[in-house]
Design a protein around this motif. Structure first.
Motif, PDB file in Angstrom:
ATOM      1  N   PHE A 102     -58.247   1.472 -21.557  1.00 20.59           N
ATOM      2  CA  PHE A 102     -59.073   1.120 -22.721  1.00 20.59           C
ATOM      3  C   PHE A 102     -60.038  -0.020 -22.380  1.00 20.59           C
ATOM      4  N   PHE A 103     -59.514  -1.103 -21.794  1.00 19.68           N
ATOM      5  CA  PHE A 103     -60.366  -2.264 -21.493  1.00 19.68           C
ATOM      6  C   PHE A 103     -61.324  -1.986 -20.339  1.00 19.68           C
ATOM      7  N   PHE A 104     -60.939  -1.058 -19.459  1.00 14.73           N
ATOM      8  CA  PHE A 104     -61.861  -0.698 -18.377  1.00 14.73           C
ATOM      9  C   PHE A 104     -63.123  -0.069 -18.949  1.00 14.73           C
ATOM     10  N   TYR A 105     -62.950   0.858 -19.911  1.00 18.90           N
ATOM     11  CA  TYR A 105     -64.121   1.497 -20.507  1.00 18.90           C
ATOM     12  C   TYR A 105     -64.858   0.544 -21.452  1.00 18.90           C
ATOM     13  N   GLN A 106     -64.127  -0.396 -22.028  1.00 20.27           N
ATOM     14  CA  GLN A 106     -64.760  -1.328 -22.959  1.00 20.27           C
ATOM     15  C   GLN A 106     -65.540  -2.419 -22.230  1.00 20.27           C
ATOM     16  N   LYS A 107     -64.960  -2.948 -21.131  1.00 19.74           N
ATOM     17  CA  LYS A 107     -65.545  -4.120 -20.476  1.00 19.74           C
ATOM     18  C   LYS A 107     -65.931  -3.896 -19.021  1.00 19.74           C
ATOM     19  N   GLY A 108     -65.492  -2.807 -18.414  1.00 20.17           N
ATOM     20  CA  GLY A 108     -65.650  -2.647 -16.973  1.00 20.17           C
ATOM     21  C   GLY A 108     -67.084  -2.770 -16.484  1.00 20.17           C
ATOM     22  N   ILE A 109     -67.977  -1.965 -17.021  1.00 23.91           N
ATOM     23  CA  ILE A 109     -69.368  -1.972 -16.571  1.00 23.91           C
ATOM     24  C   ILE A 109     -70.030  -3.317 -16.862  1.00 23.91           C
ATOM     25  N   THR A 110     -69.760  -3.876 -18.040  1.00 18.53           N
ATOM     26  CA  THR A 110     -70.358  -5.164 -18.412  1.00 18.53           C
ATOM     27  C   THR A 110     -69.896  -6.273 -17.476  1.00 18.53           C
TER      28      THR A 110
END
Length: 277
Positions: free
Chosen positions: A125-133
């Motif tokens: 969940f946090f990878f998709y939420q914050k990963g790219i940013t």
């Protein structure tokens, strides 16, 4: 930290982080309220605190990237075209994964009924939420350090050209002070202090930074009455007020005290023997 980022850079960093935190919190509250993802109303302050804690974790993991990038680009002889950018990118990616893992673990321990079995789900969940940013933000740190190094290199080359233009009888050190260029006479320099990949040139009333090595300046200034008394200190002998060999310090006429090494003591004693009656 002060060597890596000046006051203006720190201000930009914290202003950018503040905007990112507010944006992320506003975006999440918009989605939750618009699509009714929660049965109970959630205050904006709760979203803000959650995202603030996650960006604080990002900031904590940003320090290794900042330090490694600084060491990579700071070398006076380094060719920026030969830097291993794949290594720095890989470091950014691995740091992003560790930061997200830390956020996932923190979210589990902050809930009473959550178990470690939820870690894969929370990590995803946090990878998709914050990963790219997070990854882009770490890459931006590397880019910032690179641009600062390029600026220092260009400035150093310009200063060196200006020094070469001067005649031997009127040689000076050309330094940058804000938006201004200032020529310093050797006789106006009290002492020179090693400061990371630069040196700090001290005069009676001000200090100036120059991207030169102590070894280079020692060689150039030794014929003009300068003496290396410590690994990080080059003194103008004309500014020596008094010496205290017991505390291994030299007091200068501008009231500053400079620490001297054992070899520096011997060199100063040899100078005193030569000039004493």
């Amino acid at each position: 930290m002060s060597k890596l980022l000046n006051r203006r850079s720190l201000l930009y960093l914290f202003a950018t982080l503040t905007l990112l935190v507010v944006f992320d919190a506003s975006q999440q509250k918009f989605y939750v309220d618009t699509f009714q993802l929660s049965e109970n109303a959630i205050a904006f302050s709760e979203f803000l605190l959650n995202h603030l804690s996650r960006w604080m974790i990002w900031l904590l993991f940003a320090f290794p990237i900042l330090i490694l990038s600084h060491k990579t680009f700071q070398l006076e002889t380094s060719d920026l075209r030969q830097i291993n950018y794949f290594k720095l990118t890989g470091l950014s990616l691995s740091t992003t994964l560790f930061a997200i893992l830390s956020i996932a673990i923190l979210s589990i321990f902050s809930e009473n009924n959550a178990t470690i079995a939820l870690l894969p789900e929370r990590f995803t969940f946090f990878f998709y939420q914050k990963g790219i940013t997070f990854l882009l933000a770490y890459l931006a740190v590397i880019l910032f350090v690179k641009m600062a190094a390029q600026s220092k290199t260009i400035e150093a080359q310009w200063v060196e050209l200006e020094n070469l233009k001067q005649g031997e009888g009127e040689r000076k050190i050309i330094v940058k002070h804000g938006d201004y260029t200032k020529p310093l006479h050797f006789k106006d320099i009290c002492w020179i202090q090693a400061d990371d990949y630069c040196v700090r040139i001290h005069t009676i009333d001000k200090s100036y930074y120059l991207r030169k090595s102590m070894k280079f300046l020692e060689k150039e200034l030794k014929p003009h009455g300068f003496l290396r008394v410590h690994r990080g200190a080059l003194l103008n002998l004309e500014f020596i007020d008094s010496l205290n060999f017991e505390s291994s310090k030299v007091k200068l006429s501008n009231k500053e005290e400079v620490k001297i090494s054992k070899s520096g003591e011997q060199a100063l004693k040899a100078v005193l023997d030569n000039i004493s009656l």
